[in-house]
Design an enzyme around this catalytic site. Structure first.
Site, PDB file in Angstrom:
ATOM      1  N   SER A 154       0.863  -1.184   0.000  1.00 31.16           N
ATOM      2  CA  SER A 154       0.000   0.000   0.000  1.00 31.16           C
ATOM      3  C   SER A 154       0.897   1.230   0.000  1.00 31.16           C
ATOM      4  O   SER A 154       2.071   1.146   0.402  1.00 31.16           O
ATOM      5  CB  SER A 154      -0.853   0.001   1.276  1.00 31.16           C
ATOM      6  OG  SER A 154      -1.455   1.267   1.480  1.00 31.16           O
ATOM      7  N   TYR A 167      -2.710  -1.283  10.397  1.00 28.56           N
ATOM      8  CA  TYR A 167      -2.644  -1.447   8.933  1.00 28.56           C
ATOM      9  C   TYR A 167      -1.299  -0.941   8.399  1.00 28.56           C
ATOM     10  O   TYR A 167      -0.619  -1.634   7.625  1.00 28.56           O
ATOM     11  CB  TYR A 167      -3.804  -0.681   8.294  1.00 28.56           C
ATOM     12  CG  TYR A 167      -3.927  -0.858   6.796  1.00 28.56           C
ATOM     13  CD1 TYR A 167      -4.572  -1.968   6.255  1.00 28.56           C
ATOM     14  CD2 TYR A 167      -3.401   0.087   5.910  1.00 28.56           C
ATOM     15  CE1 TYR A 167      -4.700  -2.134   4.878  1.00 28.56           C
ATOM     16  CE2 TYR A 167      -3.526  -0.070   4.528  1.00 28.56           C
ATOM     17  CZ  TYR A 167      -4.173  -1.178   4.021  1.00 28.56           C
ATOM     18  OH  TYR A 167      -4.295  -1.336   2.662  1.00 28.56           O
TER      19      TYR A 167
HETATM   20  P1  NAD Z   1     -11.365  -6.045  -0.553  1.00 27.82           P
HETATM   21  O1  NAD Z   1     -11.959  -5.953   0.787  1.00 27.82           O
HETATM   22  O2  NAD Z   1     -12.245  -6.026  -1.755  1.00 27.82           O
HETATM   23  O3  NAD Z   1     -10.428  -7.325  -0.692  1.00 27.82           O
HETATM   24  C1  NAD Z   1      -9.788  -7.956   0.371  1.00 27.82           C
HETATM   25  C2  NAD Z   1      -9.969  -9.438   0.173  1.00 27.82           C
HETATM   26  O4  NAD Z   1      -9.247 -10.146   1.191  1.00 27.82           O
HETATM   27  C3  NAD Z   1     -11.446  -9.854   0.296  1.00 27.82           C
HETATM   28  O5  NAD Z   1     -11.794 -10.607  -0.853  1.00 27.82           O
HETATM   29  C4  NAD Z   1     -11.479 -10.711   1.541  1.00 27.82           C
HETATM   30  O6  NAD Z   1     -12.425 -11.756   1.472  1.00 27.82           O
HETATM   31  C5  NAD Z   1     -10.054 -11.237   1.580  1.00 27.82           C
HETATM   32  N1  NAD Z   1      -9.648 -11.691   2.903  1.00 27.82           N
HETATM   33  C6  NAD Z   1      -9.833 -11.068   4.101  1.00 27.82           C
HETATM   34  N2  NAD Z   1      -9.359 -11.839   5.106  1.00 27.82           N
HETATM   35  C7  NAD Z   1      -8.873 -12.976   4.527  1.00 27.82           C
HETATM   36  C8  NAD Z   1      -8.263 -14.133   5.024  1.00 27.82           C
HETATM   37  N3  NAD Z   1      -8.061 -14.317   6.341  1.00 27.82           N
HETATM   38  N4  NAD Z   1      -7.897 -15.104   4.151  1.00 27.82           N
HETATM   39  C9  NAD Z   1      -8.114 -14.955   2.824  1.00 27.82           C
HETATM   40  N5  NAD Z   1      -8.694 -13.860   2.288  1.00 27.82           N
HETATM   41  C10 NAD Z   1      -9.064 -12.884   3.139  1.00 27.82           C
HETATM   42  O7  NAD Z   1     -10.313  -4.848  -0.633  1.00 27.82           O
HETATM   43  P2  NAD Z   1      -9.139  -4.542  -1.685  1.00 27.82           P
HETATM   44  O8  NAD Z   1      -9.019  -3.100  -1.740  1.00 27.82           O
HETATM   45  O9  NAD Z   1      -9.339  -5.310  -2.929  1.00 27.82           O
HETATM   46  O10 NAD Z   1      -7.865  -5.098  -0.898  1.00 27.82           O
HETATM   47  C11 NAD Z   1      -6.947  -6.014  -1.464  1.00 27.82           C
HETATM   48  C12 NAD Z   1      -5.542  -5.682  -0.983  1.00 27.82           C
HETATM   49  O11 NAD Z   1      -5.152  -4.409  -1.500  1.00 27.82           O
HETATM   50  C13 NAD Z   1      -5.403  -5.588   0.543  1.00 27.82           C
HETATM   51  O12 NAD Z   1      -4.178  -6.188   0.935  1.00 27.82           O
HETATM   52  C14 NAD Z   1      -5.354  -4.096   0.785  1.00 27.82           C
HETATM   53  O13 NAD Z   1      -4.652  -3.771   1.954  1.00 27.82           O
HETATM   54  C15 NAD Z   1      -4.632  -3.625  -0.461  1.00 27.82           C
HETATM   55  N6  NAD Z   1      -4.819  -2.204  -0.760  1.00 27.82           N
HETATM   56  C16 NAD Z   1      -6.037  -1.715  -1.152  1.00 27.82           C
HETATM   57  C17 NAD Z   1      -6.141  -0.361  -1.446  1.00 27.82           C
HETATM   58  C18 NAD Z   1      -7.422   0.263  -1.929  1.00 27.82           C
HETATM   59  O14 NAD Z   1      -7.482   1.490  -2.061  1.00 27.82           O
HETATM   60  N7  NAD Z   1      -8.475  -0.482  -2.200  1.00 27.82           N
HETATM   61  C19 NAD Z   1      -5.030   0.471  -1.318  1.00 27.82           C
HETATM   62  C20 NAD Z   1      -3.831  -0.059  -0.903  1.00 27.82           C
HETATM   63  C21 NAD Z   1      -3.737  -1.405  -0.636  1.00 27.82           C
END
Ligand code: NAD
Length: 269
Positions: A154, A167
């Site tokens: 991130s 986080y």
């Molecule tokens: P999201 O909530 O759509 O996706 C997260 C996924 O992780 C979900 O599908 C959830 O079911 C899964 N998950 C949660 N706990 C789990 C576990 N114990 N085992 C297996 N799967 C699990 O959100 P996203 O934005 O798609 O996030 C994906 C990644 O991207 C994360 O690591 C997040 O920190 C990172 N991220 C997202 C953003 C953003 O702006 N959306 C920015 C920076 C980083």
């Protein structure tokens, strides 16, 4: 013409929504066979929906339930994938969540849950992937690498984030874990890199873009003045997994519309 990731098997964790689903679709478009991980029974339908979309488009995909913070689950997911498809070539270490709280009010459970999934989960999956990469080695005609790992980090691996200490700590940890294992396994032709998304429209940050006023506030942090999409990250993941990036190892690739460019200084500071 051969697709960039043809003949390669990819596990994408947390692939039933958001960035994970976006990565799974882009990898499949580029020829990879994709295993879409989801954490619990309630997320199965959403994962199966993404699998169905990929198959509809002519790709190959299946789903696998596993809580990435549980060692036995992760070992079983890798063993099942190797039994089904023969090996694993690519890991997208994506699963993650937030449990936000003011620091003095943050419970140990909120801290441990985020570290357990975002950091320990990435450790467990990377460890199993690397064992398989080492067992198999480089296969000529498939990839120049024995295996590739993308850690979903991130912008908060470098930007401190008040109210999100768990986080930010997890992503800072991912950064040095990624670089350390990249250093350790580069001589074995294994590549480990991170993608650092900025603000991508997914369920994790729904509150930040779900109304025009929230979105307007968010856009003040993004020089490109648009929120990112899961496919922006998926396309970067394809490049980082393909031989086009064969000399890229141990790098954090920021895909953030310029969020890390100190936008507060845009108007002369
Ligand atoms: P999201 O909530 O759509 O996706 C997260 C996924 O992780 C979900 O599908 C959830 O079911 C899964 N998950 C949660 N706990 C789990 C576990 N114990 N085992 C297996 N799967 C699990 O959100 P996203 O934005 O798609 O996030 C994906 C990644 O991207 C994360 O690591 C997040 O920190 C990172 N991220 C997202 C953003 C953003 O702006 N959306 C920015 C920076 C980083």
């Amino acid at each position: 013409m051969k697709k960039k990731l043809e003949g390669q098997i990819a596990i994408v964790t947390g692939a039933s929504s958001g960035i994970g689903a976006g990565c799974a679709k882009e990898l499949a478009k580029n020829g990879a066979t994709v295993v879409l991980n989801y954490p619990f029974e309630g997320a199965k339908e959403a994962a199966e929906q993404v699998v169905a979309e990929i198959i509809e488009e002519g790709g190959i995909a299946s789903s696998s339930q596993c809580d990435v913070s549980k060692e036995a689950d992760v070992i079983a997911m890798f063993a099942d994938t190797v039994a089904k498809y023969g090996t694993v070539d690519i890991l997208i270490n994506n699963a993650g969540l937030q449990k936000d709280a003011k620091f003095t009010e943050m419970t140990l459970d909120q801290w441990n849950t985020v570290i357990g999934i975002n950091l320990t989960g990435q450790f467990l999956c990377a460890r199993e992937a690397i064992k398989e990469f080492l067992r198999r080695g480089v296969v000529e005609g498939v990839s120049k690498s024995a295996g590739k790992i993308i850690c979903m980090s991130s912008v908060h691996e470098v930007i401190p984030w008040a109210g999100h200490a768990n986080y930010a700590a997890s992503k800072g940890g991912v950064m040095l874990m990624m670089k350390t294992i990249a250093q350790e396994f580069a001589p074995k032709k294994i590549r480990v890199n991170s993608i650092c998304p900025g603000a991508i429209a997914t369920p994790i940050n729904h509150d930040a873009w779900d109304t025009p006023s929230h979105l307007e506030k968010l856009l003040t942090l993004i020089p490109e003045k648009r929120i990112g999409l899961p496919e922006d990250i998926g396309k970067a993941a394809v490049w980082l997994c393909s031989d086009d990036s064969d000399y890229v190892n141990g790098t954090s690739l920021f895909v953030d519309g310029g969020m890390t460019l100190y936008p507060g200084f845009e108007g002369n500071g």
